[in-house]
Design an enzyme around this catalytic site. Structure first.
Site, PDB file in Angstrom:
ATOM      1  N   SER A   1       1.018  -1.178  -0.138  1.00 44.78           N
ATOM      2  CA  SER A   1       0.071   0.056   0.085  1.00 44.78           C
ATOM      3  C   SER A   1       0.863   1.210   0.008  1.00 44.78           C
ATOM      4  CB  SER A   1      -1.055  -0.011   1.075  1.00 44.78           C
ATOM      5  OG  SER A   1      -1.981   0.890   1.145  1.00 44.78           O
TER       6      SER A   1
ATOM      7  N   HIS B   1      -2.598  -1.234  -3.557  1.00 43.44           N
ATOM      8  CA  HIS B   1      -3.557  -0.207  -3.469  1.00 43.44           C
ATOM      9  C   HIS B   1      -3.547   1.216  -4.009  1.00 43.44           C
ATOM     10  CE1 HIS B   1      -4.429  -2.222   0.770  1.00 43.44           C
ATOM     11  NE2 HIS B   1      -4.776  -2.887  -0.137  1.00 43.44           N
TER      12      HIS B   1
ATOM     13  N   ASP C   1      -4.391  -4.562   5.793  1.00 39.14           N
ATOM     14  CA  ASP C   1      -4.857  -5.390   4.704  1.00 39.14           C
ATOM     15  C   ASP C   1      -3.613  -6.232   4.414  1.00 39.14           C
ATOM     16  OD1 ASP C   1      -6.363  -6.704   2.500  1.00 39.14           O
ATOM     17  OD2 ASP C   1      -5.793  -5.167   1.273  1.00 39.14           O
TER      18      ASP C   1
END
Lengths: 275, 187
Positions: B12, B39, B132
């Site tokens: 991310s 992401h 995540d």
């Protein structure tokens, strides 16, 4: 032994067999990875304790089966999702349909209706809504009930309004709905041109001829054979020079219908150039 | 580890810079695919694949649904879809609910890859500011996959790798500089 997935590949096949036999719903052509994930999600959400009980409930409890269909199909959607797609409809597709005396649109896999109302708004702004009908279908009766109400969470309107503006919308987005507590209720004028009905792309046939068919982010859940079968169904339901619109990551390429279709440059929209 | 069938990299905030450093140092005959779940905002797909393809001789491409997964290829997960892997080693895309406020979700792909590749999977989690990927690593661990995490002290945002190290038994904690050499040893 570590805890592995709650439902095995073999159990997925058992359930697919069960629902086909018991209810006539055919999931054999669905992508297994996604289907298995949805089954595990439902199993966990409903705090099922054993596969045997889960299976029994699906087979014997028709109310629970309705929930099963609702939960294993994906119903995530939004209004004016992918604004550039709606921009292309507005500027490149719908103007070519304006000369028809009557415009029939099929929105397959309409879920809770957000795309159907988006489509109605677009047609209204192009002054075509009065001579249009949008047939919005889904496998899942529960989402269609929601769709027919035309009410969406008020909290989503900010995002939808931004999508709408980005898609080339020219009006005040809030003029299309009235706020009622936490819901945005869309105008009955839009709703009057929408027909919501169940239709199973796997097992049901063509039911009309259309100038525009939209089916976005449905084919990704199907295997290649079923994708080709459904594309053929769309081909049989589309007039010559009509348009077929798919999701951002979906295509007619490699399918039996591809040679009769020509793609609009940037978007996933194809025009039927030959019968 | 030998016989790696797939490497899945999740990241991310702060992970793109890592990839830009790692890709040029990768061997160009990697006998397995690299699947990258990162992401980012909607609608920036082709830009990312274009950018990364300038950093390596390996083929870099955005995933097409139902595409066969091949070695010597770096696959980028499209924005706004979850990526799943089928038993026949093809990709499926999925537009279901966000997981950890994310779509694509790293958890979803780690979990799906673990079920298909089991002990022949390597998972690598990079810099990021949410959790995540952590649950996905736990699942992958249970399936016998090899678990690697970027050394939080070398990550731009250390939260995600630190959470992973706190939650799951990690096989390798790799500094940014060590990542490429490690991947080359999997060949």
């Amino acid at each position: 032994m570590p805890t592995l997935s709650a439902i095995t590949d073999e159990q997925v096949e058992i359930l697919i067999g069960d629902v086909l036999e018991q209810y006539g719903y055919d999931f054999t052509g669905y992508s297994r990875a996604s289907l298995k994930r949805r089954l595990i999600r439902l199993y966990t959400l409903d705090k099922q304790v054993s596969f045997a009980e889960f299976r029994y409930k699906i087979c014997k409890d028709s109310v629970y089966f309705r929930r099963f269909v609702e939960q294993i199909t994906v119903n995530v959607t939004e209004m004016f999702r992918d604004p550039s797609f709606y921009k292309a409809l507005r500027h490149k597709v719908l103007p070519n349909l304006a000369t028809y005396p009557f415009i029939r649109v099929w929105l397959a896999g309409c879920s809770t209706g957000e795309e159907a109302y988006s489509m109605a708004i677009l047609l209204k702004e192009l002054n075509l809504l009065h001579k249009s009908l949008i047939y919005a279908t889904d496998i899942n009766p529960t989402v269609l009930e929601k769709a027919a109400q035309g009410m969406f969470p008020l909290g989503h309107m900010k995002q939808y309004s931004e999508n709408y503006i980005e898609s080339g919308g020219t009006q005040e987005f809030s003029s299309y709905y009235s706020a009622s507590y936490s819901l945005a209720k869309f105008d009955s004028e839009l709703k009057a041109k929408l027909i919501f009905s169940t239709h199973n792309l796997v097992s049901d046939h063509s039911f009309n001829e259309f100038q525009l068919i939209l089916c976005r982010n449905v084919l990704i859940y199907f295997d290649r054979d079923l994708q080709f079968k459904v594309l053929t169904l769309f081909d049989n339901s589309l007039e010559k020079l009509g348009y077929l619109a798919l999701g951002t990551k979906e295509t007619t390429d490699f399918s039996p219908i591809s040679k009769r279709y020509k793609r609009l440059e940037t978007e996933k929209i194809w025009r039927k150039i030959n019968e | 580890m030998k016989g790696c069938k797939a490497l899945v990299i999740g990241g991310s905030a702060g992970s793109l810079d890592v990839l830009i450093k790692v890709l040029p140092e990768l061997d160009t005959d990697l006998a397995f695919p690299i699947i990258i779940v990162i992401h980012r905002k909607k609608g920036t797909d082709s830009l990312l694949a274009d950018l990364l393809s300038t950093k390596t001789q390996l083929l870099v491409k955005e995933v097409e649904e139902k595409e066969e997964i091949l070695a010597r290829t770096i696959y980028i997960v499209p924005s706004d879809y979850h990526l799943l892997i089928e038993n026949d080693h093809t990709f499926s895309l999925d537009y279901s609910e966000k997981v950890n406020y994310s779509r694509p979700s790293i958890d979803v792909t780690f979990q799906s890859a673990a079920e298909v590749y089991g002990e022949q999977l390597v998972c690598l989690l990079l810099s990021g500011s949410n959790t995540d990927g952590v649950n996905g690593l736990i699942t992958a661990r249970n399936y016998g996959a090899e678990i690697c995490v970027q050394d939080p002290s070398t990550a731009q945002v250390d939260f995600m790798p630190a959470q992973a190290i706190a939650s799951v038994k990690v096989d390798h904690i790799l500094s940014t500089e060590a990542i490429a050499a490690y991947i080359n040893t999997l060949n």
